[in-house]
Write an enzyme that holds these catalytic residues in place. Structure first.
Site, PDB file in Angstrom:
ATOM      1  N   LYS A   9     -17.100  -1.453  59.565  1.00 42.08           N
ATOM      2  CA  LYS A   9     -16.387  -0.169  59.577  1.00 42.08           C
ATOM      3  C   LYS A   9     -17.382   0.981  59.745  1.00 42.08           C
ATOM      4  O   LYS A   9     -18.595   0.803  59.546  1.00 42.08           O
ATOM      5  CB  LYS A   9     -15.571  -0.038  58.294  1.00 42.08           C
ATOM      6  CG  LYS A   9     -14.455  -1.084  58.181  1.00 42.08           C
ATOM      7  CD  LYS A   9     -13.572  -0.821  56.970  1.00 42.08           C
ATOM      8  CE  LYS A   9     -12.434  -1.827  56.903  1.00 42.08           C
ATOM      9  NZ  LYS A   9     -11.460  -1.503  55.827  1.00 42.08           N
ATOM     10  N   TYR A  49      -3.445  -1.658  61.798  1.00 42.38           N
ATOM     11  CA  TYR A  49      -3.000  -1.545  60.403  1.00 42.38           C
ATOM     12  C   TYR A  49      -1.503  -1.246  60.320  1.00 42.38           C
ATOM     13  O   TYR A  49      -1.059  -0.520  59.431  1.00 42.38           O
ATOM     14  CB  TYR A  49      -3.817  -0.473  59.683  1.00 42.38           C
ATOM     15  CG  TYR A  49      -5.243  -0.902  59.373  1.00 42.38           C
ATOM     16  CD1 TYR A  49      -5.497  -2.100  58.709  1.00 42.38           C
ATOM     17  CD2 TYR A  49      -6.329  -0.112  59.720  1.00 42.38           C
ATOM     18  CE1 TYR A  49      -6.791  -2.513  58.422  1.00 42.38           C
ATOM     19  CE2 TYR A  49      -7.637  -0.508  59.434  1.00 42.38           C
ATOM     20  CZ  TYR A  49      -7.857  -1.710  58.779  1.00 42.38           C
ATOM     21  OH  TYR A  49      -9.135  -2.118  58.485  1.00 42.38           O
ATOM     22  N   PHE A  57      -1.760   6.071  51.542  1.00 49.60           N
ATOM     23  CA  PHE A  57      -3.184   6.228  51.888  1.00 49.60           C
ATOM     24  C   PHE A  57      -3.443   6.035  53.381  1.00 49.60           C
ATOM     25  O   PHE A  57      -4.574   6.216  53.829  1.00 49.60           O
ATOM     26  CB  PHE A  57      -4.059   5.266  51.073  1.00 49.60           C
ATOM     27  CG  PHE A  57      -3.744   3.796  51.253  1.00 49.60           C
ATOM     28  CD1 PHE A  57      -4.197   3.089  52.363  1.00 49.60           C
ATOM     29  CD2 PHE A  57      -2.993   3.115  50.299  1.00 49.60           C
ATOM     30  CE1 PHE A  57      -3.905   1.748  52.532  1.00 49.60           C
ATOM     31  CE2 PHE A  57      -2.689   1.760  50.459  1.00 49.60           C
ATOM     32  CZ  PHE A  57      -3.149   1.082  51.586  1.00 49.60           C
ATOM     33  N   THR A  91     -10.301  -6.604  48.480  1.00 50.86           N
ATOM     34  CA  THR A  91     -10.152  -5.330  49.204  1.00 50.86           C
ATOM     35  C   THR A  91     -10.847  -4.183  48.473  1.00 50.86           C
ATOM     36  O   THR A  91     -11.593  -3.413  49.088  1.00 50.86           O
ATOM     37  CB  THR A  91      -8.647  -5.011  49.377  1.00 50.86           C
ATOM     38  OG1 THR A  91      -8.015  -6.099  50.055  1.00 50.86           O
ATOM     39  CG2 THR A  91      -8.447  -3.727  50.168  1.00 50.86           C
ATOM     40  N   ARG A 102     -18.381  -6.856  50.095  1.00 53.94           N
ATOM     41  CA  ARG A 102     -17.850  -5.670  49.431  1.00 53.94           C
ATOM     42  C   ARG A 102     -18.383  -5.547  48.005  1.00 53.94           C
ATOM     43  O   ARG A 102     -18.685  -4.441  47.542  1.00 53.94           O
ATOM     44  CB  ARG A 102     -16.321  -5.715  49.447  1.00 53.94           C
ATOM     45  CG  ARG A 102     -15.745  -5.485  50.844  1.00 53.94           C
ATOM     46  CD  ARG A 102     -14.291  -5.865  50.912  1.00 53.94           C
ATOM     47  NE  ARG A 102     -13.657  -5.467  52.172  1.00 53.94           N
ATOM     48  CZ  ARG A 102     -12.448  -5.875  52.537  1.00 53.94           C
ATOM     49  NH1 ARG A 102     -11.753  -6.692  51.764  1.00 53.94           N
ATOM     50  NH2 ARG A 102     -11.936  -5.467  53.692  1.00 53.94           N
ATOM     51  N   HIS A 115     -13.928  -5.261  57.861  1.00 50.64           N
ATOM     52  CA  HIS A 115     -12.610  -5.873  58.034  1.00 50.64           C
ATOM     53  C   HIS A 115     -12.836  -7.311  58.472  1.00 50.64           C
ATOM     54  O   HIS A 115     -13.701  -7.570  59.319  1.00 50.64           O
ATOM     55  CB  HIS A 115     -11.785  -5.166  59.115  1.00 50.64           C
ATOM     56  CG  HIS A 115     -10.605  -5.977  59.541  1.00 50.64           C
ATOM     57  ND1 HIS A 115      -9.420  -5.991  58.832  1.00 50.64           N
ATOM     58  CD2 HIS A 115     -10.427  -6.858  60.566  1.00 50.64           C
ATOM     59  CE1 HIS A 115      -8.575  -6.829  59.412  1.00 50.64           C
ATOM     60  NE2 HIS A 115      -9.170  -7.381  60.472  1.00 50.64           N
ATOM     61  N   GLU A 126      -5.787 -10.446  66.512  1.00 51.96           N
ATOM     62  CA  GLU A 126      -6.774  -9.355  66.383  1.00 51.96           C
ATOM     63  C   GLU A 126      -7.892  -9.491  67.428  1.00 51.96           C
ATOM     64  O   GLU A 126      -8.350  -8.495  67.973  1.00 51.96           O
ATOM     65  CB  GLU A 126      -7.354  -9.340  64.973  1.00 51.96           C
ATOM     66  CG  GLU A 126      -6.333  -8.918  63.930  1.00 51.96           C
ATOM     67  CD  GLU A 126      -6.893  -8.822  62.527  1.00 51.96           C
ATOM     68  OE1 GLU A 126      -6.232  -8.195  61.683  1.00 51.96           O
ATOM     69  OE2 GLU A 126      -7.976  -9.385  62.252  1.00 51.96           O
TER      70      GLU A 126
HETATM   71  P1  ADP Z   1      -8.128  -6.271  53.619  1.00 53.36           P
HETATM   72  O1  ADP Z   1      -8.934  -5.328  54.466  1.00 53.36           O
HETATM   73  O2  ADP Z   1      -8.876  -6.692  52.367  1.00 53.36           O
HETATM   74  O3  ADP Z   1      -7.608  -7.465  54.390  1.00 53.36           O
HETATM   75  P2  ADP Z   1      -5.531  -4.866  53.672  1.00 53.36           P
HETATM   76  O4  ADP Z   1      -5.173  -5.475  54.980  1.00 53.36           O
HETATM   77  O5  ADP Z   1      -4.496  -4.877  52.581  1.00 53.36           O
HETATM   78  O6  ADP Z   1      -6.867  -5.499  53.037  1.00 53.36           O
HETATM   79  O7  ADP Z   1      -5.898  -3.339  53.887  1.00 53.36           O
HETATM   80  C1  ADP Z   1      -6.553  -2.914  55.042  1.00 53.36           C
HETATM   81  C2  ADP Z   1      -7.486  -1.787  54.684  1.00 53.36           C
HETATM   82  O8  ADP Z   1      -6.735  -0.683  54.160  1.00 53.36           O
HETATM   83  C3  ADP Z   1      -8.476  -2.119  53.572  1.00 53.36           C
HETATM   84  O9  ADP Z   1      -9.601  -2.839  54.027  1.00 53.36           O
HETATM   85  C4  ADP Z   1      -8.822  -0.736  53.067  1.00 53.36           C
HETATM   86  O10 ADP Z   1      -9.755  -0.076  53.929  1.00 53.36           O
HETATM   87  C5  ADP Z   1      -7.480  -0.024  53.155  1.00 53.36           C
HETATM   88  N1  ADP Z   1      -6.744  -0.118  51.879  1.00 53.36           N
HETATM   89  C6  ADP Z   1      -6.042  -1.178  51.413  1.00 53.36           C
HETATM   90  N2  ADP Z   1      -5.515  -0.916  50.204  1.00 53.36           N
HETATM   91  C7  ADP Z   1      -5.898   0.350  49.890  1.00 53.36           C
HETATM   92  C8  ADP Z   1      -5.679   1.222  48.775  1.00 53.36           C
HETATM   93  N3  ADP Z   1      -4.947   0.830  47.727  1.00 53.36           N
HETATM   94  N4  ADP Z   1      -6.256   2.453  48.793  1.00 53.36           N
HETATM   95  C9  ADP Z   1      -6.978   2.856  49.852  1.00 53.36           C
HETATM   96  N5  ADP Z   1      -7.218   2.106  50.953  1.00 53.36           N
HETATM   97  C10 ADP Z   1      -6.691   0.861  50.963  1.00 53.36           C
END
Ligand code: ADP
Length: 153
Positions: A9, A49, A57, A91, A102, A115, A126
């Site tokens: 990222k 996303y 958020f 996450t 992380r 990611h 993806e």
């Molecule tokens: P991951 O990246 O662990 O697979 P997700 O697909 O749920 O998780 O979320 C995508 C991205 O959105 C996360 O990597 C993070 O950057 C952001 N994100 C997820 N949950 C939150 C949260 N509660 N607050 C802020 N940003 C979040």
């Protein structure tokens, strides 16, 4: 062999830790078979996303993902999707286990450095989103017998 998507990222690039993260992937025995830098657009973020568009958020997430260039990689290996997702950790960086990317490099739920695809089906979708067939540089390695048993490859 599975293939999965890794995105370093914008925070990873800005903080100068891309090399360390790439080294972890290499040292695990995984192969990087496609890699490029790119500036993500709000449009591609909304697709990538889509499952988070309704979250409060989301605007901050999109701003963070478009704040600077990213590195996109296709990583190949035995069970690569699960292995790389586990390497990334939870996450929320504050909850991610030490030893994960992380857990070692961030303290944020949003600004969480990497990611990684979360399933084989997602990885296929993806990878198609970011790479064309000609972007891939698969290669054979003489080290394969030192990385895997014959029935694992
Ligand atoms: P991951 O990246 O662990 O697979 P997700 O697909 O749920 O998780 O979320 C995508 C991205 O959105 C996360 O990597 C993070 O950057 C952001 N994100 C997820 N949950 C939150 C949260 N509660 N607050 C802020 N940003 C979040």
């Amino acid at each position: 062999m599975e293939r999965t998507l890794v995105i370093l990222k914008p925070g990873a690039i800005q903080r100068g830790i891309a090399g360390e993260i790439i080294a972890r992937i290499e040292k695990r025995g995984l192969k990087i078979i496609a890699m490029k830098m790119a500036q993500l657009t709000p449009e591609i973020c909304k697709v990538h996303y889509a499952h988070l568009l309704e979250k409060p958020f989301y605007p901050w997430l999109e701003a963070g993902m478009t704040a600077g260039p990213v590195v996109l990689m296709c990583v190949e290996g035995c069970d690569a999707v699960h292995v790389v997702h586990e390497m990334a950790g939870a996450t929320n960086g504050r909850k991610a286990a030490p030893g994960t990317i992380r857990g070692d490099y961030c303290l944020s739920a949003q600004e969480n450095v990497v990611h990684t695809s979360d399933s084989l089906e997602t990885a296929e979708k993806e990878l198609k989103r970011f790479f064309k067939e000609e972007d891939y540089c698969p290669y054979s390695s003489p080290l394969t017998p030192f990385l895997y048993a014959p029935d694992e490859v």
